[in-house]
Scaffold this motif. Structure first.
Motif, PDB file in Angstrom:
ATOM      1  N   LYS A   1     -27.399 -12.219  10.807  1.00 38.53           N
ATOM      2  CA  LYS A   1     -26.837 -11.254  11.757  1.00 38.53           C
ATOM      3  C   LYS A   1     -27.617  -9.946  11.760  1.00 38.53           C
ATOM      4  O   LYS A   1     -28.118  -9.517  12.793  1.00 38.53           O
ATOM      5  CB  LYS A   1     -25.365 -10.966  11.428  1.00 38.53           C
ATOM      6  CG  LYS A   1     -24.446 -12.141  11.611  1.00 38.53           C
ATOM      7  CD  LYS A   1     -23.019 -11.770  11.238  1.00 38.53           C
ATOM      8  CE  LYS A   1     -22.098 -12.967  11.400  1.00 38.53           C
ATOM      9  NZ  LYS A   1     -20.713 -12.619  11.027  1.00 38.53           N
ATOM     10  N   VAL A   2     -27.685  -9.309  10.601  1.00 35.08           N
ATOM     11  CA  VAL A   2     -28.253  -7.965  10.526  1.00 35.08           C
ATOM     12  C   VAL A   2     -29.743  -7.950  10.882  1.00 35.08           C
ATOM     13  O   VAL A   2     -30.176  -7.148  11.716  1.00 35.08           O
ATOM     14  CB  VAL A   2     -28.009  -7.348   9.128  1.00 35.08           C
ATOM     15  CG1 VAL A   2     -28.668  -5.984   9.012  1.00 35.08           C
ATOM     16  CG2 VAL A   2     -26.506  -7.251   8.847  1.00 35.08           C
ATOM     17  N   ALA A   3     -30.523  -8.819  10.282  1.00 32.30           N
ATOM     18  CA  ALA A   3     -31.971  -8.815  10.537  1.00 32.30           C
ATOM     19  C   ALA A   3     -32.314  -9.099  11.998  1.00 32.30           C
ATOM     20  O   ALA A   3     -33.092  -8.344  12.601  1.00 32.30           O
ATOM     21  CB  ALA A   3     -32.689  -9.790   9.602  1.00 32.30           C
TER      22      ALA A   3
ATOM     23  N   GLU B   1     -24.561 -15.560  -0.472  1.00 31.58           N
ATOM     24  CA  GLU B   1     -24.993 -14.176  -0.577  1.00 31.58           C
ATOM     25  C   GLU B   1     -26.168 -13.959   0.378  1.00 31.58           C
ATOM     26  O   GLU B   1     -27.058 -14.795   0.482  1.00 31.58           O
ATOM     27  CB  GLU B   1     -25.430 -13.867  -2.017  1.00 31.58           C
ATOM     28  CG  GLU B   1     -25.748 -12.417  -2.243  1.00 31.58           C
ATOM     29  CD  GLU B   1     -26.099 -12.090  -3.683  1.00 31.58           C
ATOM     30  OE1 GLU B   1     -26.289 -10.915  -3.969  1.00 31.58           O
ATOM     31  OE2 GLU B   1     -26.195 -13.006  -4.521  1.00 31.58           O
ATOM     32  N   HIS B   2     -26.150 -12.898   1.086  1.00 35.88           N
ATOM     33  CA  HIS B   2     -27.190 -12.500   2.052  1.00 35.88           C
ATOM     34  C   HIS B   2     -27.170 -13.293   3.351  1.00 35.88           C
ATOM     35  O   HIS B   2     -28.060 -13.122   4.178  1.00 35.88           O
ATOM     36  CB  HIS B   2     -28.588 -12.541   1.431  1.00 35.88           C
ATOM     37  CG  HIS B   2     -28.723 -11.715   0.200  1.00 35.88           C
ATOM     38  ND1 HIS B   2     -28.590 -10.344   0.212  1.00 35.88           N
ATOM     39  CD2 HIS B   2     -28.937 -12.064  -1.087  1.00 35.88           C
ATOM     40  CE1 HIS B   2     -28.734  -9.884  -1.019  1.00 35.88           C
ATOM     41  NE2 HIS B   2     -28.941 -10.899  -1.830  1.00 35.88           N
ATOM     42  N   CYS B   3     -26.188 -14.164   3.535  1.00 35.81           N
ATOM     43  CA  CYS B   3     -26.093 -14.914   4.791  1.00 35.81           C
ATOM     44  C   CYS B   3     -26.086 -13.964   5.981  1.00 35.81           C
ATOM     45  O   CYS B   3     -26.881 -14.096   6.910  1.00 35.81           O
ATOM     46  CB  CYS B   3     -24.840 -15.789   4.810  1.00 35.81           C
ATOM     47  SG  CYS B   3     -24.505 -16.564   6.408  1.00 35.81           S
ATOM     48  N   CYS B   4     -25.191 -12.993   5.964  1.00 33.21           N
ATOM     49  CA  CYS B   4     -25.078 -12.066   7.094  1.00 33.21           C
ATOM     50  C   CYS B   4     -26.331 -11.202   7.240  1.00 33.21           C
ATOM     51  O   CYS B   4     -26.723 -10.866   8.362  1.00 33.21           O
ATOM     52  CB  CYS B   4     -23.847 -11.183   6.951  1.00 33.21           C
ATOM     53  SG  CYS B   4     -22.306 -12.089   7.240  1.00 33.21           S
ATOM     54  N   ASP B   5     -26.957 -10.869   6.116  1.00 33.38           N
ATOM     55  CA  ASP B   5     -28.189 -10.077   6.180  1.00 33.38           C
ATOM     56  C   ASP B   5     -29.249 -10.786   7.013  1.00 33.38           C
ATOM     57  O   ASP B   5     -29.903 -10.178   7.856  1.00 33.38           O
ATOM     58  CB  ASP B   5     -28.762  -9.815   4.784  1.00 33.38           C
ATOM     59  CG  ASP B   5     -27.877  -8.920   3.937  1.00 33.38           C
ATOM     60  OD1 ASP B   5     -27.074  -8.150   4.508  1.00 33.38           O
ATOM     61  OD2 ASP B   5     -27.983  -8.998   2.700  1.00 33.38           O
ATOM     62  N   TYR B   6     -29.428 -12.071   6.766  1.00 30.79           N
ATOM     63  CA  TYR B   6     -30.485 -12.831   7.424  1.00 30.79           C
ATOM     64  C   TYR B   6     -30.069 -13.416   8.771  1.00 30.79           C
ATOM     65  O   TYR B   6     -30.914 -13.635   9.633  1.00 30.79           O
ATOM     66  CB  TYR B   6     -30.988 -13.949   6.516  1.00 30.79           C
ATOM     67  CG  TYR B   6     -31.804 -13.406   5.361  1.00 30.79           C
ATOM     68  CD1 TYR B   6     -33.141 -13.084   5.537  1.00 30.79           C
ATOM     69  CD2 TYR B   6     -31.221 -13.187   4.123  1.00 30.79           C
ATOM     70  CE1 TYR B   6     -33.880 -12.557   4.491  1.00 30.79           C
ATOM     71  CE2 TYR B   6     -31.956 -12.664   3.070  1.00 30.79           C
ATOM     72  CZ  TYR B   6     -33.289 -12.353   3.264  1.00 30.79           C
ATOM     73  OH  TYR B   6     -34.022 -11.826   2.230  1.00 30.79           O
TER      74      TYR B   6
ATOM     75  N   THR C   1     -25.758 -17.324  15.015  1.00 32.16           N
ATOM     76  CA  THR C   1     -26.082 -17.469  13.592  1.00 32.16           C
ATOM     77  C   THR C   1     -26.407 -18.904  13.218  1.00 32.16           C
ATOM     78  O   THR C   1     -26.788 -19.188  12.110  1.00 32.16           O
ATOM     79  CB  THR C   1     -24.889 -17.022  12.728  1.00 32.16           C
ATOM     80  OG1 THR C   1     -23.771 -17.871  13.026  1.00 32.16           O
ATOM     81  CG2 THR C   1     -24.537 -15.565  12.992  1.00 32.16           C
TER      82      THR C   1
ATOM     83  N   ASN D   1     -31.239  -5.968  14.021  1.00 34.20           N
ATOM     84  CA  ASN D   1     -32.105  -4.814  13.765  1.00 34.20           C
ATOM     85  C   ASN D   1     -33.487  -4.995  14.381  1.00 34.20           C
ATOM     86  O   ASN D   1     -34.041  -4.053  14.960  1.00 34.20           O
ATOM     87  CB  ASN D   1     -32.233  -4.549  12.268  1.00 34.20           C
ATOM     88  CG  ASN D   1     -31.004  -3.876  11.692  1.00 34.20           C
ATOM     89  OD1 ASN D   1     -30.152  -3.364  12.406  1.00 34.20           O
ATOM     90  ND2 ASN D   1     -30.902  -3.892  10.365  1.00 34.20           N
TER      91      ASN D   1
END
Length: 134
Positions: free
Chosen positions: A112-114, A105-110, A66, A117
């Protein structure tokens, strides 16, 4: 993705492999998905890494960097890579350090998750550890 598997086959394997030794589950995944299967690891699960190296020495192991892990985490990942002779692929976020910093906000989205995926979209299956407590 190249391997398409009937849901009934997966459900049958899930029943058959319930409670099985993790190496049996990994073997089934490798036999059925070949190079289309990867293992995700945070390197907190060295026992699972050892099992994976035993079952299929060239299994691709993915690690999410990350850009915020402790230096000790990265050193441990490299140590495990050498000890178990792992085929490690490091996934990184496509956003810069100043975008969506840790805790925002959205740290993990960008971070880790993105990346996960995006990479998994090129694969057929993935293996990861899940702690089970009865």
């Amino acid at each position: 993705m190249s391997t398409v598997m009937d849901l009934a086959i997966i459900e049958s394997a899930a029943r058959d492999l319930e409670g099985a030794d993790p190496t049996a589950v990994m073997s089934w995944a490798v036999e059925n998905f070949g190079d289309g299967v990867v293992m995700a690891s945070s390197f907190q699960d060295a026992v699972l890494l050892d099992m994976a190296a035993e079952v299929t020495p060239n299994l691709e192991i993915i690690f999410l960097d990350t850009k915020y892990p402790f230096s000790e985490t990265l050193a441990y990942m490299r140590h495990c890579q050498q000890v178990f002779n792992l085929n490690v692929k490091v996934l990184e976020p496509s956003v810069g350090m100043d975008e969506f910093p840790c805790g925002s906000e959205h740290c993990c989205d960008y971070r880790k998750v993105a990346p996960m995926n995006d990479y998994l979209a090129t694969k057929d299956a993935w293996i990861t550890g899940l702690k089970r407590v009865d």
